[in-house]
Design a protein around this motif. Structure first.
Motif, PDB file in Angstrom:
ATOM      1  N   LYS A  85       1.022  -1.450   0.661  1.00  0.00           N
ATOM      2  CA  LYS A  85       0.021   0.301   0.209  1.00  0.00           C
ATOM      3  C   LYS A  85       0.651   1.242   0.013  1.00  0.00           C
ATOM      4  CE  LYS A  85      -4.397   0.921   2.292  1.00  0.00           C
ATOM      5  NZ  LYS A  85      -5.103   1.329   1.238  1.00  0.00           N
ATOM      6  N   ARG A 144      -2.501  -0.151  -5.070  1.00  0.00           N
ATOM      7  CA  ARG A 144      -1.961  -0.884  -3.882  1.00  0.00           C
ATOM      8  C   ARG A 144      -0.366  -0.042  -5.390  1.00  0.00           C
ATOM      9  NH1 ARG A 144      -4.644  -1.294  -0.984  1.00  0.00           N
ATOM     10  NH2 ARG A 144      -5.045  -3.359   0.432  1.00  0.00           N
ATOM     11  N   GLY A 173     -13.172  -4.742   0.377  1.00  0.00           N
ATOM     12  CA  GLY A 173     -11.461  -5.107   0.730  1.00  0.00           C
ATOM     13  C   GLY A 173     -11.186  -6.284   1.466  1.00  0.00           C
ATOM     14  N   HIS A 182      -5.867  -4.880   5.215  1.00  0.00           N
ATOM     15  CA  HIS A 182      -6.379  -4.300   5.176  1.00  0.00           C
ATOM     16  C   HIS A 182      -8.754  -3.520   5.225  1.00  0.00           C
ATOM     17  CE1 HIS A 182      -2.703  -2.133   5.165  1.00  0.00           C
ATOM     18  NE2 HIS A 182      -2.522  -2.641   4.363  1.00  0.00           N
ATOM     19  N   LEU A 228     -12.668  -2.433  -7.384  1.00  0.00           N
ATOM     20  CA  LEU A 228     -13.885  -3.167  -7.212  1.00  0.00           C
ATOM     21  C   LEU A 228     -14.864  -2.984  -7.288  1.00  0.00           C
ATOM     22  CD1 LEU A 228     -12.724  -1.633  -3.124  1.00  0.00           C
ATOM     23  CD2 LEU A 228     -11.955  -4.013  -4.033  1.00  0.00           C
TER      24      LEU A 228
END
Ligand code: HEM
Length: 401
Positions: A72, A293, A342, A346, A316
């Motif tokens: 991240k 990412r 997620g 995380h 997503l």
């Protein structure tokens, strides 16, 4: 809580899907079209100048959980954007053992007891008022309802004390959202100052609650657990940034889906599973459209080799599409389940709180709909916003005027 039983109106689900696409395109007119085209051919694909796009649920889960190859941190990450504003230690810009340690120390932050307490005190009075309005035949804008509830809930978490502060909180949320677009990689000095000023209302409240160190406030409990004042201030700002826009976006979109699938306009239904309604509503709406990412070590992903340091855009919203539209009667495939929050280390810290807020609001809407039927009388997609959402979505008992 049990919700009214739902019988789907199949043809109407296309309307719900079309509204979802419209919201995404209204928020991101250019990017959404480019991404739609790119991932229609291949669900993992490279888009020059943007990075590796990942719209396949299994590949998305792999990127989020494989911390050896994907991180991240680094240039272009959301961590790099927020660190100058929030400080080094706010979860969303951390990785590895330090991140795991801080997550562990926050394990009880949103325990079922805390979530119940916060929702009872902050959300229920606002939800009850909206129910009264609907029962009295008055229209209710569920966008406003969700904004007020999500701000009041985060206000309660960080220790805000008055309704005037809540109005400030909503202004800050809008202010900060307007500073960030898909292209924002860093803030300049003026941007950092501006964001810090906007967050002061949250951080000052958190500081007072932390200093008072009372066990009946979330920030007070952090103090008692040994979390430092600086850390609590930063964390409060992070919870505010992550917790207001997402829930404000989700509820009206779920209500839109329920209405479009014909679940709201017939009074007198029996009971069904509210959690299934919310899970399917979150799958359809996936308010955190995408997350970023960086490839830390070259690897292979669905036949493509991400390069060292390449930006990876985990799409997503695209990864949670299913044919047939909104259908609370089915369970999403395993790879997709909870992906809207997620996956991996995380995974959304505030998920229990978000679900409780959505249960309170959606449960109320379904209850009133079961008593007298509700219709959507007006809705407007928000234009050029970071988190796709409705600008307005009004519901009212009885036929549209
Ligand atoms: C429907 C509402 C919500 C959705 C869809 C959502 C979605 C997400 C997603 C997808 C992530 C992971 C991002 C990534 O891996 O890069 C995340 C992380 C996070 N969320 Fe949420 N969220 C919601 C509500 C909330 C609320 C209400 C709070 C706080 C009260 C919250 C606090 C956080 C925090 C602190 C993280 C970072 C966790 C970490 O990095 O360890 N979220 N959320």
């Amino acid at each position: 809580m049990r919700a009214p039983a739902l019988t789907r109106r199949p043809a109407a689900t296309d309307v719900g899907r079309a509204w979802e696409s419209r919201l995404i395109r209204s928020a991101h007119p250019v990017v959404a079209r480019v991404v739609d085209l790119a991932v229609a051919r291949r669900s993992v694909t490279r888009l020059p100048g943007v990075g590796l796009l990942v719209a396949d649920p299994e590949a998305a889960r792999r990127v989020l959980t494989d911390t050896e190859h994907f991180t991240k941190q680094g240039p272009g990450s959301s961590g790099a954007l927020w660190t100058p504003v929030l400080g080094e230690r706010v979860l969303l810009n951390m990785d590895g053992s330090e991140h795991a340690l801080l997550r562990r120390s926050l394990a009880d932050l949103f325990s079922p007891r805390v979530v119940d307490e916060v929702c009872r005190e902050a959300a229920q009075p606002i939800v009850a008022r909206a129910a009264e309005q609907l029962r009295a035949g008055e229209p209710v804008d569920v966008v406003r309802l969700a904004r007020e509830v999500s701000a009041a809930v985060i206000g309660q978490v960080v220790g805000l004390s008055s309704d005037a502060d809540l109005a400030d909180l909503l202004r800050s949320s809008d202010d900060i959202e307007s500073m960030v677009t898909w292209r924002t990689r860093t803030f300049d000095e003026a941007g950092v100052d501006h964001a810090r000023r906007a967050l002061a209302v949250v951080q000052d409240a958190a500081e007072s609650a932390h200093r008072a160190a009372q066990a009946d406030t979330v920030m007070g409990r952090l103090a008692l657990q040994g979390v430092s004042l600086d850390e609590a201030r930063s964390l409060a700002a992070a919870l505010f940034l992550t917790g207001v826009g997402t829930v404000s976006s989700a509820l009206p979109r779920i209500v839109g889906q329920l209405a479009d699938a014909g679940f709201l306009d017939r009074p007198g239904a029996a009971t069904a599973d509210l959690d299934a309604v919310i899970a399917e509503g979150l799958r359809m709406t996936t308010p955190s459209l995408a997350t970023l990412r960086r490839c830390a070590r070259p690897t292979e992903l669905n036949g493509i080799r991400p390069r060292q340091d390449e930006r990876v855009v985990v799409l997503l919203w695209w990864a949670t599409r299913l044919s047939g539209g909104f259908d609370p009667g089915r369970r999403a495939p395993v790879a997709m389940r909870h992906l809207w929050f997620g996956a991996g280390s995380h995974f959304c810290l505030g998920a229990p709180l978000a679900l409780a807020e959505l249960r309170a609001m959606t449960g109320m809407v379904l209850e009133v709909a079961a008593e007298r039927g509700l219709v959507v009388t007006r809705r407007v997609a928000a234009r050029r916003v970071l988190v796709p959402r409705y600008a307005e979505l009004w519901v009212s008992a009885g036929a549209p005027g």
